[in-house]
Design a protein around this motif. Sequence first.
Motif, PDB file in Angstrom:
ATOM      1  N   GLY A 128       0.843  -1.177   0.000  1.00  0.00           N
ATOM      2  CA  GLY A 128       0.000   0.000   0.000  1.00  0.00           C
ATOM      3  C   GLY A 128       0.886   1.238   0.000  1.00  0.00           C
ATOM      4  O   GLY A 128       2.017   1.196   0.485  1.00  0.00           O
ATOM      5  N   GLN A 129       0.405   2.316  -0.544  1.00  0.00           N
ATOM      6  CA  GLN A 129       1.218   3.527  -0.666  1.00  0.00           C
ATOM      7  C   GLN A 129       1.319   4.284   0.655  1.00  0.00           C
ATOM      8  O   GLN A 129       0.346   4.390   1.407  1.00  0.00           O
ATOM      9  N   GLY A 130       2.514   4.775   0.932  1.00  0.00           N
ATOM     10  CA  GLY A 130       2.738   5.540   2.155  1.00  0.00           C
ATOM     11  C   GLY A 130       3.582   6.772   1.909  1.00  0.00           C
ATOM     12  O   GLY A 130       3.845   7.147   0.752  1.00  0.00           O
ATOM     13  N   PHE A 131       4.032   7.403   2.983  1.00  0.00           N
ATOM     14  CA  PHE A 131       4.826   8.626   2.897  1.00  0.00           C
ATOM     15  C   PHE A 131       6.050   8.529   3.809  1.00  0.00           C
ATOM     16  O   PHE A 131       5.980   7.941   4.893  1.00  0.00           O
ATOM     17  N   MET A 132       7.136   9.152   3.375  1.00  0.00           N
ATOM     18  CA  MET A 132       8.329   9.272   4.205  1.00  0.00           C
ATOM     19  C   MET A 132       8.676  10.758   4.332  1.00  0.00           C
ATOM     20  O   MET A 132       8.583  11.510   3.356  1.00  0.00           O
ATOM     21  N   VAL A 133       9.073  11.156   5.542  1.00  0.00           N
ATOM     22  CA  VAL A 133       9.452  12.547   5.801  1.00  0.00           C
ATOM     23  C   VAL A 133      10.686  12.572   6.706  1.00  0.00           C
ATOM     24  O   VAL A 133      11.046  11.564   7.315  1.00  0.00           O
ATOM     25  N   ARG A 134      11.305  13.735   6.812  1.00  0.00           N
ATOM     26  CA  ARG A 134      12.416  13.917   7.748  1.00  0.00           C
ATOM     27  C   ARG A 134      11.868  14.046   9.173  1.00  0.00           C
ATOM     28  O   ARG A 134      10.858  14.724   9.398  1.00  0.00           O
ATOM     29  N   ASP A 199       5.080   3.014  -2.794  1.00  0.00           N
ATOM     30  CA  ASP A 199       4.619   1.871  -2.009  1.00  0.00           C
ATOM     31  C   ASP A 199       5.427   1.787  -0.723  1.00  0.00           C
ATOM     32  O   ASP A 199       6.628   2.073  -0.706  1.00  0.00           O
ATOM     33  N   ALA A 200       4.793   1.372   0.355  1.00  0.00           N
ATOM     34  CA  ALA A 200       5.461   1.319   1.653  1.00  0.00           C
ATOM     35  C   ALA A 200       6.722   0.460   1.601  1.00  0.00           C
ATOM     36  O   ALA A 200       7.749   0.818   2.190  1.00  0.00           O
ATOM     37  N   SER A 201       6.660  -0.660   0.893  1.00  0.00           N
ATOM     38  CA  SER A 201       7.855  -1.509   0.773  1.00  0.00           C
ATOM     39  C   SER A 201       8.985  -0.747   0.108  1.00  0.00           C
ATOM     40  O   SER A 201      10.151  -0.858   0.490  1.00  0.00           O
ATOM     41  N   LYS A 225      -4.532   0.477  -1.959  1.00  0.00           N
ATOM     42  CA  LYS A 225      -4.268  -0.949  -2.106  1.00  0.00           C
ATOM     43  C   LYS A 225      -3.300  -1.115  -3.274  1.00  0.00           C
ATOM     44  O   LYS A 225      -3.568  -0.620  -4.365  1.00  0.00           O
ATOM     45  N   GLU A 226      -2.201  -1.786  -3.024  1.00  0.00           N
ATOM     46  CA  GLU A 226      -1.214  -2.014  -4.079  1.00  0.00           C
ATOM     47  C   GLU A 226      -0.865  -3.512  -4.135  1.00  0.00           C
ATOM     48  O   GLU A 226       0.150  -3.956  -3.608  1.00  0.00           O
TER      49      GLU A 226
END
Length: 341
Positions: A128-134, A199-201, A225-226
């Motif tokens: 599933g799609q997610g986000f990354m930040v500092r 994607d989170a992975s 959903k991915e």
Amino acid sequence: MKKFMTAALAGLGFAITATAVSAQAPATLAQVKQRGMLNCGSNTGLAGFGVPDAQGNWGGLDVEFCRAIAAAIFNDPTKIKFIPLSAKDRFTALQSGEVDVLVRNSTWTMTRDASLGLLFTGVNYYDGQGFMVRKKLGVTSALQLSGASVCTQQGTTTELNLADYFRANNLKYEVVAFASSDETVKAYDAGRCDAFTTDASGLYSERLKLTAPDEHIVLPEIISKEPLGPSVRNNDPQWFNLVKWVHFAMLNAEELGVTKANVDEQLKSTNPEVKRLLGTEGKFGETVGLTTDWVVRIVKHIGNYGESFERNVGQGSLLKIARGQNALWTKGGLQYAAPVR
């Protein structure tokens, strides 16, 4: 009587048409055998899924699935050529016949399924799609990203998901899109955007490439959903079944406790399910153009699905991703294989 004759003739016509279509379909398996090598469309470099090492040896969850196909066909997982493909070029390469199978974190969607002349053979990784930040931004939720600039890759489902999420939550944002995953990651690392989405992975994989990985966090929200899985051209039913059943074989092996270490011992098993899976009873491999010991070949060279998962993306890897949805159905996950019988 007339109605019966009409129905019979219609049925005969359907049978003739189906036979003709089958006869005209390109025999991918025969081509692979004649070539002596499987051409696998792979990622250009995604840790845990598909990436070459310093010596050019490919590894990863998707890579090992390709090797499992080669093992089933040749009893040799090295008889394979990996062809790195960008998100933009991946489906064209499969359509044109440049690759025999595409195994490179591609999401199964209705549009891709119905309009590209392809078939997805299953889901080898639920994502599933997610986000990354500092971490220094102090953001703990994607709902705090209003007004943020977000890096993403062109030609992927992430752009649409990103737009849908921000619109649904009444949030403003600026998209910063790039042609390749490498460009996207480098731009985020250089500070050209506040957040990075995929994607989170992929986030866990790409974080390893950053200058200071520990300074970044993956936010808890999963916004889509991915279902990621292999795909093949839709004009060869035998090849479609072969690729599909390689995945099922690896899942069934895990469910039945057949591992790389014990597969030889399991050949003596009296369990009917194990006997059918390993070919000591029945000739199930022949139905997809393989030998009766096709699953033994896969497990001896690669292992079962769980072994491959743990080694590449699970607790035995740098990514340390929990099985979660990718656990077997018997353990609360979504991975479920049709039975060999």
